[in-house]
Design a protein around this motif. Structure first.
Motif, PDB file in Angstrom:
ATOM      1  N   ASP A  98       0.857  -1.313  -0.147  1.00  0.00           N
ATOM      2  CA  ASP A  98      -0.043  -0.087  -0.083  1.00  0.00           C
ATOM      3  C   ASP A  98       0.711   1.342   0.012  1.00  0.00           C
ATOM      4  OD1 ASP A  98      -2.304  -1.622   0.294  1.00  0.00           O
ATOM      5  OD2 ASP A  98      -2.228  -1.478   2.214  1.00  0.00           O
ATOM      6  N   LEU A  99       0.226   2.256  -0.293  1.00  0.00           N
ATOM      7  CA  LEU A  99       0.771   3.607  -0.355  1.00  0.00           C
ATOM      8  C   LEU A  99       0.063   4.744   0.296  1.00  0.00           C
ATOM      9  CD1 LEU A  99       3.038   5.813  -1.375  1.00  0.00           C
ATOM     10  CD2 LEU A  99       1.621   6.146  -3.438  1.00  0.00           C
ATOM     11  N   LEU A 100       0.789   5.426   1.321  1.00  0.00           N
ATOM     12  CA  LEU A 100      -0.098   6.303   1.994  1.00  0.00           C
ATOM     13  C   LEU A 100       0.606   7.780   1.531  1.00  0.00           C
ATOM     14  CD1 LEU A 100      -1.776   7.481   4.488  1.00  0.00           C
ATOM     15  CD2 LEU A 100       0.253   7.174   5.967  1.00  0.00           C
ATOM     16  N   VAL A 101      -0.547   8.737   1.104  1.00  0.00           N
ATOM     17  CA  VAL A 101      -0.028  10.093   0.670  1.00  0.00           C
ATOM     18  C   VAL A 101      -0.438  10.981   1.762  1.00  0.00           C
ATOM     19  CG1 VAL A 101      -0.363  11.765  -1.261  1.00  0.00           C
ATOM     20  CG2 VAL A 101      -0.444   9.302  -1.894  1.00  0.00           C
ATOM     21  N   VAL A 114       1.724  10.780  13.336  1.00  0.00           N
ATOM     22  CA  VAL A 114       1.332   9.242  13.760  1.00  0.00           C
ATOM     23  C   VAL A 114       1.087   8.410  12.899  1.00  0.00           C
ATOM     24  CG1 VAL A 114      -0.345   8.072  15.433  1.00  0.00           C
ATOM     25  CG2 VAL A 114       0.813  10.224  16.067  1.00  0.00           C
ATOM     26  N   ASN A 115       0.148   8.701  11.860  1.00  0.00           N
ATOM     27  CA  ASN A 115      -0.154   7.690  10.794  1.00  0.00           C
ATOM     28  C   ASN A 115       0.727   7.452   9.822  1.00  0.00           C
ATOM     29  OD1 ASN A 115      -3.039   7.647  11.445  1.00  0.00           O
ATOM     30  ND2 ASN A 115      -3.351   9.538  10.223  1.00  0.00           N
ATOM     31  N   ALA A 116       1.998   8.386   9.704  1.00  0.00           N
ATOM     32  CA  ALA A 116       3.111   8.101   9.002  1.00  0.00           C
ATOM     33  C   ALA A 116       3.811   6.980   9.628  1.00  0.00           C
ATOM     34  CB  ALA A 116       3.945   9.161   8.499  1.00  0.00           C
ATOM     35  N   LYS A 117       4.035   6.902  10.690  1.00  0.00           N
ATOM     36  CA  LYS A 117       4.840   6.206  11.548  1.00  0.00           C
ATOM     37  C   LYS A 117       4.038   4.651  11.692  1.00  0.00           C
ATOM     38  CE  LYS A 117       6.951   9.104  14.569  1.00  0.00           C
ATOM     39  NZ  LYS A 117       6.992  10.052  15.999  1.00  0.00           N
ATOM     40  N   LYS A 118       2.847   4.639  11.663  1.00  0.00           N
ATOM     41  CA  LYS A 118       2.089   3.398  11.714  1.00  0.00           C
ATOM     42  C   LYS A 118       2.118   2.857  10.315  1.00  0.00           C
ATOM     43  CE  LYS A 118      -1.343   4.497  15.489  1.00  0.00           C
ATOM     44  NZ  LYS A 118      -2.770   4.841  15.468  1.00  0.00           N
ATOM     45  N   ALA A 119       1.951   3.678   9.304  1.00  0.00           N
ATOM     46  CA  ALA A 119       2.053   3.265   8.026  1.00  0.00           C
ATOM     47  C   ALA A 119       3.236   2.347   7.650  1.00  0.00           C
ATOM     48  CB  ALA A 119       1.514   4.063   6.840  1.00  0.00           C
ATOM     49  N   ALA A 127       4.415   8.669   0.827  1.00  0.00           N
ATOM     50  CA  ALA A 127       4.676   9.902  -0.197  1.00  0.00           C
ATOM     51  C   ALA A 127       4.073  10.957   0.474  1.00  0.00           C
ATOM     52  CB  ALA A 127       4.090   9.584  -1.539  1.00  0.00           C
ATOM     53  N   THR A 128       4.890  11.899   0.415  1.00  0.00           N
ATOM     54  CA  THR A 128       4.435  13.394   0.999  1.00  0.00           C
ATOM     55  C   THR A 128       4.585  14.461   0.365  1.00  0.00           C
ATOM     56  OG1 THR A 128       4.334  14.648   2.959  1.00  0.00           O
ATOM     57  CG2 THR A 128       6.459  13.890   2.265  1.00  0.00           C
TER      58      THR A 128
END
Length: 206
Positions: A98-101, A114-119, A127-128
């Motif tokens: 998966d990819l979190l943007v 927090v969400n970035a660390k969990k992902a 990606a940011t």
């Protein structure tokens, strides 16, 4: 205290004798997390601290942070891709593949960090879009898109990468829209999609 940067919160000290209750508003809690509440408790131990953690407050300010991302999500769906918005009831767990943007002008928004660390811990890629790639979220990212912009949330010693007469994060949000749209245009070519092939996926229940 809602949308001002934490470094400006010392204004409370100047009117300390006139304060009975210090309210930490929803936008500030979203941006800084409970560290804002702890900081005020330490600085003003004799005052009542009210943490106003509602679901939605200062609606226009908070909604602007989501509109660009939701528009991007909508177009990804029109391309036939599987995409979800974090926090929606139907959003599944994130994991490998998966990819979190994340779009964060300051790169330090507490809830997003927090969400970035969990992902990342779950094996997903990150990606940011940000003004400050060296900030916490950028340091975790696999892909960084650095945008010009200005934000009142910049850290101590940081300077905006562009000047704007627009308030708060407007310039960053507008550039985010354009960046997301550019990605969609590139993906249309890669996936062989056109406006005509995408339209049948447009919502027909409104």
């Amino acid at each position: 205290m809602s949308i001002i940067p934490m470094r400006h919160a010392r204004i409370c000290e100047k009117v300390r004798s006139s304060i009975d209750i210090i309210e930490i508003g929803t936008p500030m809690i979203i941006e800084y997390g409970m560290s804002a509440v702890r900081a005020f408790r330490k600085a003003f131990p004799e005052k009542e601290i009210l943490a106003d953690a509602k679901t939605m407050d200062a609606g226009e300010y908070e909604a602007e942070q989501c509109f660009a991302a939701r528009g991007f999500l909508n177009r990804l769906m029109h391309l036939g891709l599987t995409a979800y918005f974090v926090g929606e009831p139907t959003t599944p767990s994130i994991g490998a593949g998966d990819l979190l943007v994340i779009g964060s002008g300051s790169g330090t928004t507490a809830s997003l960090a927090v969400n970035a660390k969990k992902a990342k811990a779950a094996g997903a890629k990150l990606a940011t879009l940000t003004i400050f790639p060296q900030a916490e979220i950028g340091s975790l990212a696999d892909v960084i898109v650095t945008l010009l912009g200005a934000t009142p949330k910049r850290g101590a010693g940081e300077t905006d990468s562009a000047a704007s007469a627009q308030p708060m994060g407007n310039l960053f949000e507008q550039l985010s829209w354009l960046t997301y749209d550019s990605v969609i245009m590139e993906l249309m070519g890669i996936l062989g999609e056109t406006a005509e092939t995408m339209f049948p996926r447009h919502a027909n229940l409104e």
